[in-house]
Design an enzyme around this catalytic site. Structure first.
Site, PDB file in Angstrom:
ATOM      1  CD  GLU A   4      -6.126  -4.526  -0.187  1.00  0.00           C
ATOM      2  OE1 GLU A   4      -5.889  -3.366   0.208  1.00  0.00           O
ATOM      3  OE2 GLU A   4      -5.246  -5.272  -0.652  1.00  0.00           O
ATOM      4  CG  HIS A  23      -4.229  -2.706   3.313  1.00  0.00           C
ATOM      5  ND1 HIS A  23      -3.680  -3.182   2.133  1.00  0.00           N
ATOM      6  CD2 HIS A  23      -3.279  -2.943   4.253  1.00  0.00           C
ATOM      7  CE1 HIS A  23      -2.487  -3.673   2.363  1.00  0.00           C
ATOM      8  NE2 HIS A  23      -2.206  -3.537   3.643  1.00  0.00           N
ATOM      9  CG  ASP A  66      -4.311  -0.489  -0.525  1.00  0.00           C
ATOM     10  OD1 ASP A  66      -4.042  -0.551   0.700  1.00  0.00           O
ATOM     11  OD2 ASP A  66      -4.759  -1.473  -1.163  1.00  0.00           O
ATOM     12  CG  ASP A  79      -3.697  -9.736   8.199  1.00  0.00           C
ATOM     13  OD1 ASP A  79      -2.701 -10.138   8.825  1.00  0.00           O
ATOM     14  OD2 ASP A  79      -3.776  -8.595   7.738  1.00  0.00           O
TER      15      ASP A  79
HETATM   16  C1  F6R Z   1      -0.300  -7.369   8.176  1.00  0.00           C
HETATM   17  C2  F6R Z   1      -1.350  -6.422   7.819  1.00  0.00           C
HETATM   18  C3  F6R Z   1      -1.144  -5.363   6.812  1.00  0.00           C
HETATM   19  C4  F6R Z   1       0.207  -4.679   6.910  1.00  0.00           C
HETATM   20  C5  F6R Z   1       0.355  -3.627   5.809  1.00  0.00           C
HETATM   21  C6  F6R Z   1       1.702  -2.963   5.850  1.00  0.00           C
HETATM   22  O1  F6R Z   1      -0.745  -8.248   9.192  1.00  0.00           O
HETATM   23  O2  F6R Z   1      -2.413  -6.536   8.367  1.00  0.00           O
HETATM   24  O3  F6R Z   1      -2.160  -4.383   6.959  1.00  0.00           O
HETATM   25  O4  F6R Z   1       0.337  -4.074   8.163  1.00  0.00           O
HETATM   26  O5  F6R Z   1       0.169  -4.247   4.563  1.00  0.00           O
HETATM   27  O6  F6R Z   1       2.691  -3.898   5.537  1.00  0.00           O
HETATM   28  P1  F6R Z   1       4.213  -3.581   5.863  1.00  0.00           P
HETATM   29  O7  F6R Z   1       4.304  -3.472   7.330  1.00  0.00           O
HETATM   30  O8  F6R Z   1       4.970  -4.795   5.364  1.00  0.00           O
HETATM   31  O9  F6R Z   1       4.529  -2.318   5.168  1.00  0.00           O
END
Ligand code: F6R
Length: 262
Positions: free
Chosen positions: A145, A140, A138, A67
């Site tokens: 989301e 995702h 959450d 992403d």
């Molecule tokens: C990042 C992504 C997100 C993160 C998630 C957790 O490329 O796709 O799904 O993996 O938001 O973020 P962290 O690792 O910072 O807790």
């Protein structure tokens, strides 16, 4: 789905780094799917160490980002393309141009076309062999989301307030966290041949337990991993805190035949 409970982030980094090194030995031209954020950092540190030691090479490999934020200047340190360049590419031997992220510069119909182009690029590369994933508090994956279609493809999404607040730690203020992103869809992610989701810390325990042990539901995007024939979830002890079957996961991994790998 396999659930592996490890002592800490470093152990997770070594375990998943080993799996990636094994994949690249078997298939030097493998295609990797890269996540950003804090979760994959121990894996990237482990791969950097293995590359420096000559245990692994990325010379024929390719990679696609999950992403990207929309609206940040390309050289912004928190743009995911810049993040991966800094945290992984700078320390391993990918050839130039081997790592790609979605092009989020166009607007309107051109952005939709850019999302389709990204899907095409992944397909033309032969698909992703191993996709690294983190999980949001959450639930995702990527930036899909809650409520995202389980069949979704790469597209524009709006971040939830919860995700923007979680990610504000990377920015000077909450206002600077972009509202929009382009993310691979859940349907896109499910086409990777091996999914490896990592989660660390007690703040991820509820989301990861719902994803692994709850019903498959669009409201818990990570629960889509239950639909995948080869999904591995690697968590530290605090993130394992809400599993009902934690003892079973521990026993299974402790007695797993060594030849099976992840
Ligand atoms: C990042 C992504 C997100 C993160 C998630 C957790 O490329 O796709 O799904 O993996 O938001 O973020 P962290 O690792 O910072 O807790």
């Amino acid at each position: 789905m396999e659930v592996v409970i490890v002592a800490d982030r470093q152990a997770a980094g070594e375990l998943v780094g080993q799996a990636i090194a094994d994949l690249l030995r078997r298939r030097p031209e493998a295609v990797l799917g890269l996540a950003t954020g804090s979760t994959p950092l121990p894996v990237y540190a482990d791969l950097a160490r293995r590359c420096a030691a000559g245990e692994v090479t990325f010379a024929e490999a390719r990679a696609f980002l999950l992403d990207e934020y929309v609206g940040l200047p390309a050289d912004h340190p928190e743009a995911y393309r810049a993040f991966i360049a800094r945290e992984l590419e700078a320390h391993v031997d990918f050839p130039s141009g081997a790592v790609q992220g979605p092009d989020v510069r166009p607007t309107g119909a051109d952005l939709l076309a850019s999302c389709d182009d990204y899907e095409d690029a992944i397909r033309l590369a032969g698909g992703v062999d191993l996709q690294l994933l983190g999980i949001g508090t959450d639930g995702h994956i990527g930036f899909n989301e809650p409520g995202s279609s389980l069949a979704s493809r790469t597209r524009l999404k709006t971040l939830t307030d919860q995700t923007r607040q979680d990610n504000a730690r990377f920015f000077r203020s909450l206002d600077e966290v972009p509202r929009h992103v382009v993310t691979q869809g859940i349907g896109t992610i499910l086409q990777a041949r091996h999914l490896v989701l990592l989660a660390f810390g007690g703040e991820k325990a509820a989301a990861v337990a719902r994803a692994v042990e709850g019903p498959v539901a669009a409201m818990v995007p990570a629960s889509a991993l239950q639909l995948h024939p080869h999904a591995t979830v690697v968590v530290d002890e605090p993130a394992a805190g809400k599993f009902r079957q934690a003892d079973y996961y521990r026993e299974t991994f402790a007695h797993k035949p060594g030849w099976q790998g992840l």
